[in-house]
Design an enzyme around this catalytic site. Structure first.
Site, PDB file in Angstrom:
ATOM      1  N   GLU A  65      16.754   9.896 -15.222  1.00  6.58           N
ATOM      2  CA  GLU A  65      17.860   9.287 -15.970  1.00  6.58           C
ATOM      3  C   GLU A  65      17.414   7.919 -16.452  1.00  6.58           C
ATOM      4  O   GLU A  65      17.008   7.069 -15.646  1.00  6.58           O
ATOM      5  CB  GLU A  65      19.132   9.169 -15.141  1.00  6.58           C
ATOM      6  CG  GLU A  65      20.285   8.616 -15.971  1.00  6.58           C
ATOM      7  CD  GLU A  65      21.665   8.784 -15.347  1.00  6.58           C
ATOM      8  OE1 GLU A  65      22.585   8.059 -15.772  1.00  6.58           O
ATOM      9  OE2 GLU A  65      21.816   9.650 -14.455  1.00  6.58           O
ATOM     10  N   GLU A  90      16.406   1.648 -14.614  1.00  7.00           N
ATOM     11  CA  GLU A  90      17.412   0.696 -15.110  1.00  7.00           C
ATOM     12  C   GLU A  90      16.896  -0.727 -14.890  1.00  7.00           C
ATOM     13  O   GLU A  90      16.631  -1.125 -13.757  1.00  7.00           O
ATOM     14  CB  GLU A  90      18.733   0.899 -14.354  1.00  7.00           C
ATOM     15  CG  GLU A  90      19.797  -0.139 -14.652  1.00  7.00           C
ATOM     16  CD  GLU A  90      20.212  -0.128 -16.112  1.00  7.00           C
ATOM     17  OE1 GLU A  90      19.970  -1.160 -16.781  1.00  7.00           O
ATOM     18  OE2 GLU A  90      20.765   0.889 -16.577  1.00  7.00           O
ATOM     19  N   ASP A 117      11.629  -1.577 -17.042  1.00  6.82           N
ATOM     20  CA  ASP A 117      11.501  -0.996 -18.372  1.00  6.82           C
ATOM     21  C   ASP A 117      11.029   0.457 -18.269  1.00  6.82           C
ATOM     22  O   ASP A 117      10.037   0.755 -17.592  1.00  6.82           O
ATOM     23  CB  ASP A 117      10.493  -1.838 -19.164  1.00  6.82           C
ATOM     24  CG  ASP A 117      10.497  -1.541 -20.653  1.00  6.82           C
ATOM     25  OD1 ASP A 117      10.638  -0.369 -21.034  1.00  6.82           O
ATOM     26  OD2 ASP A 117      10.327  -2.491 -21.437  1.00  6.82           O
ATOM     27  N   ASP A 139      22.406   1.495 -24.966  1.00  6.81           N
ATOM     28  CA  ASP A 139      22.824   0.323 -25.732  1.00  6.81           C
ATOM     29  C   ASP A 139      22.816   0.682 -27.210  1.00  6.81           C
ATOM     30  O   ASP A 139      21.793   1.085 -27.759  1.00  6.81           O
ATOM     31  CB  ASP A 139      21.862  -0.830 -25.464  1.00  6.81           C
ATOM     32  CG  ASP A 139      22.424  -2.172 -25.922  1.00  6.81           C
ATOM     33  OD1 ASP A 139      23.087  -2.202 -26.980  1.00  6.81           O
ATOM     34  OD2 ASP A 139      22.188  -3.176 -25.245  1.00  6.81           O
ATOM     35  N   LYS A 143      24.165  -3.506 -35.038  1.00  7.87           N
ATOM     36  CA  LYS A 143      23.758  -4.123 -36.297  1.00  7.87           C
ATOM     37  C   LYS A 143      22.528  -3.420 -36.854  1.00  7.87           C
ATOM     38  O   LYS A 143      21.600  -3.096 -36.124  1.00  7.87           O
ATOM     39  CB  LYS A 143      23.472  -5.607 -36.085  1.00  7.87           C
ATOM     40  CG  LYS A 143      24.697  -6.424 -35.698  1.00  7.87           C
ATOM     41  CD  LYS A 143      24.354  -7.890 -35.518  1.00  7.87           C
ATOM     42  CE  LYS A 143      25.601  -8.689 -35.133  1.00  7.87           C
ATOM     43  NZ  LYS A 143      25.302 -10.126 -34.929  1.00  7.87           N
ATOM     44  N   ASP A 175      28.937   7.478 -27.940  1.00  8.22           N
ATOM     45  CA  ASP A 175      30.196   7.458 -28.675  1.00  8.22           C
ATOM     46  C   ASP A 175      30.038   6.770 -30.030  1.00  8.22           C
ATOM     47  O   ASP A 175      31.031   6.540 -30.719  1.00  8.22           O
ATOM     48  CB  ASP A 175      31.265   6.730 -27.852  1.00  8.22           C
ATOM     49  CG  ASP A 175      30.843   5.306 -27.519  1.00  8.22           C
ATOM     50  OD1 ASP A 175      29.812   5.145 -26.835  1.00  8.22           O
ATOM     51  OD2 ASP A 175      31.523   4.357 -27.946  1.00  8.22           O
ATOM     52  N   THR A 212      31.473   8.678 -17.148  1.00  6.59           N
ATOM     53  CA  THR A 212      31.059   7.362 -16.683  1.00  6.59           C
ATOM     54  C   THR A 212      32.082   6.320 -17.106  1.00  6.59           C
ATOM     55  O   THR A 212      32.957   6.574 -17.934  1.00  6.59           O
ATOM     56  CB  THR A 212      29.686   6.983 -17.271  1.00  6.59           C
ATOM     57  OG1 THR A 212      29.836   6.759 -18.681  1.00  6.59           O
ATOM     58  CG2 THR A 212      28.668   8.088 -17.045  1.00  6.59           C
ATOM     59  N   ARG A 213      31.949   5.120 -16.565  1.00  8.29           N
ATOM     60  CA  ARG A 213      32.866   4.049 -16.955  1.00  8.29           C
ATOM     61  C   ARG A 213      32.708   3.701 -18.430  1.00  8.29           C
ATOM     62  O   ARG A 213      33.664   3.299 -19.092  1.00  8.29           O
ATOM     63  CB  ARG A 213      32.635   2.810 -16.070  1.00  8.29           C
ATOM     64  CG  ARG A 213      31.239   2.252 -16.091  1.00  8.29           C
ATOM     65  CD  ARG A 213      31.024   1.289 -14.919  1.00  8.29           C
ATOM     66  NE  ARG A 213      29.629   0.878 -14.818  1.00  8.29           N
ATOM     67  CZ  ARG A 213      29.213  -0.372 -15.014  1.00  8.29           C
ATOM     68  NH1 ARG A 213      30.079  -1.320 -15.313  1.00  8.29           N
ATOM     69  NH2 ARG A 213      27.947  -0.677 -14.905  1.00  8.29           N
ATOM     70  N   GLU A 215      32.067   5.877 -20.801  1.00  6.42           N
ATOM     71  CA  GLU A 215      32.801   6.886 -21.545  1.00  6.42           C
ATOM     72  C   GLU A 215      34.299   6.633 -21.487  1.00  6.42           C
ATOM     73  O   GLU A 215      35.012   6.757 -22.499  1.00  6.42           O
ATOM     74  CB  GLU A 215      32.496   8.279 -21.010  1.00  6.42           C
ATOM     75  CG  GLU A 215      33.274   9.370 -21.733  1.00  6.42           C
ATOM     76  CD  GLU A 215      32.749  10.752 -21.451  1.00  6.42           C
ATOM     77  OE1 GLU A 215      31.641  11.066 -21.925  1.00  6.42           O
ATOM     78  OE2 GLU A 215      33.438  11.515 -20.752  1.00  6.42           O
TER      79      GLU A 215
END
Length: 233
Positions: A65, A90, A117, A139, A143, A175, A212-213, A215
């Site tokens: 993941e 993460e 990373d 993320d 922009k 999303d 997940t939070r 979502e």
């Protein structure tokens, strides 16, 4: 690879947020080192020798993941699939601390954690080692001038494709509609087939999905999640 040269890599995003709780500092001090998948950092593995995943997971299939956030999905998958080993990656240390607390409470033992990373991890994963990968609410870098920072670019997808086995599954949840567009353009260029046959295949979550939070926030704000499934050719 004893003559490996460390590439110059820019990292964009947060590494640390608000002050950690005392319990979270304890998790980091007591648990993180034992959960390492092996020597990943350039300081610990300057030759970029491949990780011994067999030693770490006892020969089980390995999943990955990328950017696990607070770790709820990662722990859910580990608990539901004890027959596999799962590596979570993460760089945000607050998220790592949250995950460690969830691991303690759930008692799962088939997880490894790389607090850094993903590209450094890709360097040392053996070719074709990963049977399933998750990229969940990455993320968005909304922009246009920042789109090159997104995960779904050649800098990340090429090494990801290298470490995934033929037939391995990649799941992407987002999303952000423009992120969907870029994902559908870039991921197939790097050796993946999109498996959707009907709208429900990207509008409905996977059968084993845990919201997940991120979502829940997207739904509260009126954004529609997309669930994209690819197979490594």
């Amino acid at each position: 690879m004893s003559d490996a040269v460390r590439p110059r890599r820019n990292f964009y995003g947060r590494l640390k947020g608000k002050a950690l709780k005392k319990s979270q500092k304890t998790y980091l001090d007591e648990d993180l080192e034992a959960l390492s998948p092996g020597p990943v950092s350039w300081e610990a593995n300057p030759a970029r020798a491949p990780l011994d995943l067999g030693a770490r997971f006892g020969g089980r299939p390995v999943w990955l993941e990328i950017g696990f956030g607070g770790g709820e999905h990662l722990v859910h998958q580990a608990a539901a699939n004890p027959q596999v080993g799962i590596i979570g990656c993460e760089p945000y240390i607050n998220g790592v601390a949250m995950l460690l607390g969830k691991i303690r409470r759930a008692g799962v033992t088939n997880l490894a954690v790389h607090p850094g990373d993903a590209r450094d991890l890709f360097d040392v994963l053996p070719e074709g080692a990963i049977e399933r990968a998750f990229l969940l609410y990455p993320d968005p870098w909304p922009k246009a001038r920042h789109h090159r920072r997104r995960f779904v670019t050649a800098e990340h997808l090429a090494p990801l494709a290298r470490v995934m086995a033929p037939g391995a599954i990649l799941r992407v949840a987002t999303d952000i509609e423009d992120y969907v567009r870029q994902t559908l353009e870039e991921v197939p260029r790097h050796g993946f087939d999109w498996l959707a046959e009907r709208p429900g295949d990207w509008r409905a979550p996977w059968d084993d999905w845990l919201p997940t939070r991120y979502e829940r926030k997207a739904l509260r704000e009126g954004r529609r999640p997309h669930y994209l499934t690819f197979r490594r050719a």
